[in-house]
Design a protein around this motif. Structure first.
Motif, PDB file in Angstrom:
ATOM      1  N   GLY A   1     -10.795  23.935  19.841  1.00  0.00           N
ATOM      2  CA  GLY A   1     -10.656  22.748  18.998  1.00  0.00           C
ATOM      3  C   GLY A   1     -11.984  22.033  18.792  1.00  0.00           C
ATOM      4  O   GLY A   1     -12.922  22.182  19.570  1.00  0.00           O
ATOM      5  N   SER A   2     -12.035  21.241  17.701  1.00  0.00           N
ATOM      6  CA  SER A   2     -13.281  20.558  17.340  1.00  0.00           C
ATOM      7  C   SER A   2     -13.568  19.356  18.228  1.00  0.00           C
ATOM      8  O   SER A   2     -14.707  18.900  18.310  1.00  0.00           O
ATOM      9  N   LYS A   3     -12.524  18.827  18.871  1.00  0.00           N
ATOM     10  CA  LYS A   3     -12.721  17.588  19.609  1.00  0.00           C
ATOM     11  C   LYS A   3     -13.394  17.859  20.963  1.00  0.00           C
ATOM     12  O   LYS A   3     -14.454  17.305  21.247  1.00  0.00           O
ATOM     13  N   ASP A   4     -12.802  18.756  21.749  1.00  0.00           N
ATOM     14  CA  ASP A   4     -13.315  18.947  23.105  1.00  0.00           C
ATOM     15  C   ASP A   4     -14.008  20.296  23.325  1.00  0.00           C
ATOM     16  O   ASP A   4     -14.984  20.379  24.049  1.00  0.00           O
TER      17      ASP A   4
ATOM     18  N   THR B   1     -14.617  18.473  12.152  1.00  0.00           N
ATOM     19  CA  THR B   1     -14.775  17.016  12.106  1.00  0.00           C
ATOM     20  C   THR B   1     -15.898  16.715  11.109  1.00  0.00           C
ATOM     21  O   THR B   1     -17.088  16.727  11.454  1.00  0.00           O
TER      22      THR B   1
ATOM     23  N   LYS C   1     -19.070  14.704  11.748  1.00  0.00           N
ATOM     24  CA  LYS C   1     -19.986  15.131  12.821  1.00  0.00           C
ATOM     25  C   LYS C   1     -20.661  16.478  12.547  1.00  0.00           C
ATOM     26  O   LYS C   1     -21.382  17.006  13.390  1.00  0.00           O
TER      27      LYS C   1
ATOM     28  N   TYR D   1     -23.528  18.513  14.755  1.00  0.00           N
ATOM     29  CA  TYR D   1     -23.090  19.771  15.373  1.00  0.00           C
ATOM     30  C   TYR D   1     -23.997  20.920  14.910  1.00  0.00           C
ATOM     31  O   TYR D   1     -24.411  21.765  15.715  1.00  0.00           O
TER      32      TYR D   1
ATOM     33  N   GLY E   1      -3.020  16.285  12.994  1.00  0.00           N
ATOM     34  CA  GLY E   1      -3.513  14.995  13.463  1.00  0.00           C
ATOM     35  C   GLY E   1      -2.500  13.874  13.270  1.00  0.00           C
ATOM     36  O   GLY E   1      -2.284  13.052  14.167  1.00  0.00           O
TER      37      GLY E   1
END
Lengths: 327, 327
Positions: free
Chosen positions: A72-75, A96, A99, A103, A156
């Protein structure tokens, strides 16, 4: 090693399973192994390839040509992206949007000095939709670009509903407003508010004793997620949720409407209608894995995006055959 | 020389005029001159740039960064393409699909040894449609690709009617059959005959005394052009032809329908709705002129097609801004 391009998968959720399946549709690619943060002995994968601990990944630098990162993109990706691009060519679906520039820099900083090619933010948005926004703007500089999403399940927004007290389960569909799409297609270049472009439809299972009115009010007034939209809430039971809302359809449109000459309206449109969002994203990742391998062979190293990848690099066919068959 | 990219136009018909107009929408490009096979003193161009004889073109090798070739595929480009790629970076819209591989080789043979970049067969078909056929096939390997054209004016078919004895004027529209398009969009991957995909509609002005029945029969039974289609012929007068059929609309769809996983239907579609076919083709040529210049700066020389051009090269924006704004 085979003469095929050897692929590794990192992370075995919906996306990882989709990549595993998509690879079987491409004769020049082969799945070598799956890497997981879980205990590898507990993970049984559909294709039967070996499963290894992510911590052991460096042992495989000579066996794997491209690593497809399915976290996943978050963690997951902010950590795994730069770490793995140090040792492998990689493809990921970091999504995301805000970001992405940061990245990109982080991944480039490990990929480039180590001679690896890392294509980030691959999929359909970011990905194919981004490419179409670019083609539209470059070809019709005087115009407006519109992106519509759906009808599709938004992970989401579904998660946001599930976090509300009294909610046992929920899914949320994003739906483009047909009149808005038609207006855009007509070439009139309308100005559209958030509310005019999409509606949101929620299917919610309540915990026993929860107050439907309170839950509904909490949803429709939720800032960022729902307050700017016309939102409908349907209460259903657990069985309905399982039977009628278990697939992950999605899609959408990118429309560029521009003027040329003195008054000609020109409209370009790209659209997707997907039964399975993760399976499609996986298929895009797999095609870009082929491109990552080839770009690396050509000495094009560092972080890349779909904007840097010539279309021909995605196909298993030779440049000559592409010119003959598809041009 | 300015710090802008200097463009030359070869041939001043509909396409050349469209390129002249499209360049004004791009701040990093500037039109330097128009070259013609006619007597330059007889040609007045809209922008007022100098007009030179095509025979004098070699005098301008240091002044022009990219030459956009706006001649026809039948007689002009087979000669001009290789001749000009010896001295200039070029972009052209060579669109005789069957002859593209040979044309590519001929242009490559002069461009490559002279360090020039020549992007051939640019436009929408071949061009953007080709790119979408490629993306579709590479991302969804198990599936079928469908190209529909129209509603649009077909120059070739209009010309074929005009050559019939007794015909004073004519236009022909190619129209995609809606039911066929809908079937394809549903993901059912139908097998469609030529007749099931498109109909043809003809508007014809007769010479005085010509026999309408004979003309109509000659049209609908014409092999290759009309006999495989359901064709409708409307007889109109000269005024109607001038007033109602003077624009050149066109467009069409490329649809890729494929399966992923066990049973998910995935449909990708790219479509164009164009008020002016030549103006749109011109706009595509101009964006690829920017790419030709950049590829040449990067040392990527020889003949190229749209398959070889990374999307980012088409935009005037920097790679960083593209990632930030469009990805």
């Amino acid at each position: 090693m085979s003469s095929k391009i050897n692929i590794g998968i990192v992370g075995y959720g919906n996306l990882g399973k989709g990549v595993e399946s998509a690879i079987t549709q491409n004769e020049d690619l082969t799945l070598h192994a799956v890497f997981t943060r879980r205990d590898p002995s507990t993970l049984k994968v559909n294709s039967g390839v070996p499963v290894y601990a992510l911590g052991d990944v460096e042992k495989f630098v000579n066996e794997i040509d491209v690593m497809i990162l399915c976290g996943g993109s978050k963690d997951d990706l902010p950590e795994q992206g730069p770490a793995l691009a140090k040792h492998f060519n990689t493809v990921d679906s970091f999504d995301t949007h805000a970001k992405i520039p940061d990245y990109f820099e982080t991944v480039d900083a490990t990929a480039k000095p180590n001679g690896k090619t890392a294509i980030i933010s691959v999929g359909w948005d970011p990905g194919l939709f981004s490419i179409n926004r670019l083609y539209g703007e470059a070809i019709l500089p005087e115009g407006a670009t519109y992106t519509f999403w759906g009808k599709g399940l938004s992970q989401g927004h579904s998660d946001a509903i599930r976090r509300i007290a009294g909610v046992k389960g929920a899914v949320q569909y994003t739906i483009p407003v047909e009149e808005a799409v038609d207006k855009v297609r007509s070439g009139s270049q309308p100005t559209l508010t958030t509310r005019e472009k999409h509606t949101r439809e929620c299917y919610v299972v309540l915990e026993e004793g929860a107050d439907a009115t309170v839950v509904e009010q909490t949803i429709v007034s939720m800032p960022d997620y729902f307050s700017d939209y016309d939102t409908t809430v349907h209460f259903i039971n657990e069985q309905q949720l399982a039977e009628e809302h278990s697939t992950m359809p999605h899609g959408g449109f990118v429309i560029r409407s521009g003027k040329t000459g003195t008054s000609s309206n020109q409209v370009m449109e790209f659209s997707l209608t997907l039964d399975s969002n993760p399976e499609f994203t996986s298929s895009v990742l797999v095609a870009y894995a082929r491109a990552a391998f080839r770009m690396n062979q050509n000495g094009e190293t560092g972080a890349k995006t779909v904007f840097d990848v010539a279309p021909g690099l995605l196909s298993s066919k030779s440049a000559h055959d592409l010119r003959k068959e598809l041009l």
